[in-house]
Design a protein around this motif. Structure first.
Motif, mmCIF file in Angstrom:
data_model
loop_
_atom_site.group_PDB
_atom_site.id
_atom_site.type_symbol
_atom_site.label_atom_id
_atom_site.label_comp_id
_atom_site.label_asym_id
_atom_site.label_seq_id
_atom_site.Cartn_x
_atom_site.Cartn_y
_atom_site.Cartn_z
ATOM 1 N N ASN A 113 30.027 8.997 -2.943
ATOM 2 C CA ASN A 113 30.413 8.488 -4.100
ATOM 3 C C ASN A 113 31.825 8.742 -4.256
ATOM 4 O OD1 ASN A 113 30.223 6.397 -6.345
ATOM 5 N ND2 ASN A 113 29.524 8.641 -7.777
ATOM 6 N N ASP A 128 26.140 12.557 -3.640
ATOM 7 C CA ASP A 128 27.524 12.482 -5.403
ATOM 8 C C ASP A 128 28.859 12.558 -3.952
ATOM 9 O OD1 ASP A 128 25.694 12.830 -7.168
ATOM 10 O OD2 ASP A 128 25.510 15.298 -7.312
ATOM 11 N N GLU A 175 20.322 14.347 -3.174
ATOM 12 C CA GLU A 175 22.158 14.297 -4.469
ATOM 13 C C GLU A 175 23.100 14.540 -4.171
ATOM 14 O OE1 GLU A 175 22.458 14.437 -9.543
ATOM 15 O OE2 GLU A 175 20.426 15.459 -8.366
#
Length: 326
Positions: free
Chosen positions: A219, A216, A212
């Protein structure tokens, strides 16, 4: 009206450009996910069908996902997507036009008109694939339909294309109206076309789980990159690109890419995953949709692809379309 990007920059298997998903056959099996194939089927209006038999795999494949597409003058098309149970990466695709999928009775002979329509479909597929991948290796021919009622008159044809060292496309047809029942053995008429798209070698490089924190981070980089495009800061936007892409991409390509993005609409991340290149390199994929797009599947996607150095090696605005008419 936004113009379609005509200059396509390809580095390995990645590109900067705009993709329109309207094609009915998914030859790019290495670079298309199972989810993307399912979205294409939904846009084509295909009907998902149940597996009537238990598929036994010795290479880690799950039960295939199948769809039915309506056809005219020939059997409806059954599409079977085969994928790995572990991570849903694609293994192969089967496109099948087969009378026996729908008619189970014995001696289901077909008219000359039907047989000619099946041959016409085969020839059209052959021409289309030849235009994309060059001439195939061929066995058999379909020139004499008058023989199909005879015991030795079955027509067969097989085409094999090898676009690269890890993809094989195989298409064959069998056409026969011969029927014979001899004791417990029954020979029924056969009318089918099968088109396979297969991966021919396994990805040997192990893939680390996408965590994750990395998603992130990428992103944020994606959002910043899109911001440089929105402000038309082309020099700054190139800082986010890999060296190979940066050296080859032109300002014209970036400007045309900008024209195919709608910066007035907010985007949201809907998918993250990994993809293995033909040379074994591992890439990270992020898929975005516009927040106000409530259709299922989304009408437009933005695919951004990163290398292991957190540099962008591909960006594709994708527009999903309906079935292409011949």
């Amino acid at each position: 009206m936004k113009k379609i990007l005509r200059q396509t920059l390809t580095i390995g298997f990645l590109l900067i450009g705009i993709t329109v998903f309207g094609q009915e056959y998914g030859f790019d099996i290495h670079n298309t996910s199972l989810d993307e194939y399912i979205q294409i089927e939904k846009k084509l209006g295909s009907e998902e069908t149940l597996n009537t038999t238990n598929y036994v795999s010795f290479n880690g494949d799950a039960q295939p996902i199948k769809f039915k597409r309506k056809e005219k003058d020939i059997p409806d098309l059954i599409v079977s997507y085969h994928f790995k149970e572990k991570d849903s990466t694609m293994s192969s695709i089967l496109y099948e036009w087969d009378v026996s999928n729908f008619e189970k009775k014995d001696n289901n002979q077909k008219s000359a008109k039907f047989q000619k329509a099946l041959v016409k479909k085969y020839n059209a597929l052959e021409k289309m694939i030849n235009e994309h991948f060059g001439e195939a290796k061929i066995e058999g021919d379909l020139s004499d339909l008058s023989r199909t009622d005879k015991k030795d008159g079955r027509l067969n044809k097989k085409n094999i294309w090898q676009p690269n060292d890890s993809t094989e496309i195989v298409m064959y047809t069998a056409i026969s109206n011969f029927y014979e029942k001899n004791g417990m053995v029954t020979t029924n008429p056969t009318h089918r076309i099968r088109l396979y798209i297969k991966k021919t070698k396994k990805d040997e490089k192990s893939i680390d789980k996408l965590d994750e924190k990395r998603v992130d981070s990428l992103n944020v980089l994606s959002k910043n990159f899109l911001l440089t495009l929105e402000t038309k800061d082309l020099l700054k936007s190139k800082d986010y690109l890999s060296d190979l892409i940066k050296e080859a991409v032109t300002d014209e390509q970036l400007n045309t890419l900008i024209e195919n993005l709608n910066f007035e609409r907010k985007t949201e991340l809907i998918y993250s995953g990994v993809q293995v290149g033909l040379d074994g390199s591992v890439f990270t994929l992020l898929h975005y949709k516009y927040e106000d797009d409530t259709s299922e599947p989304p009408k437009e996607l933005i695919k951004i692809i990163f290398d292991d150095k957190n540099k962008i090696v591909g960006i594709q605005p994708i527009k999903l379309q309906g079935k292409v008419k011949n």
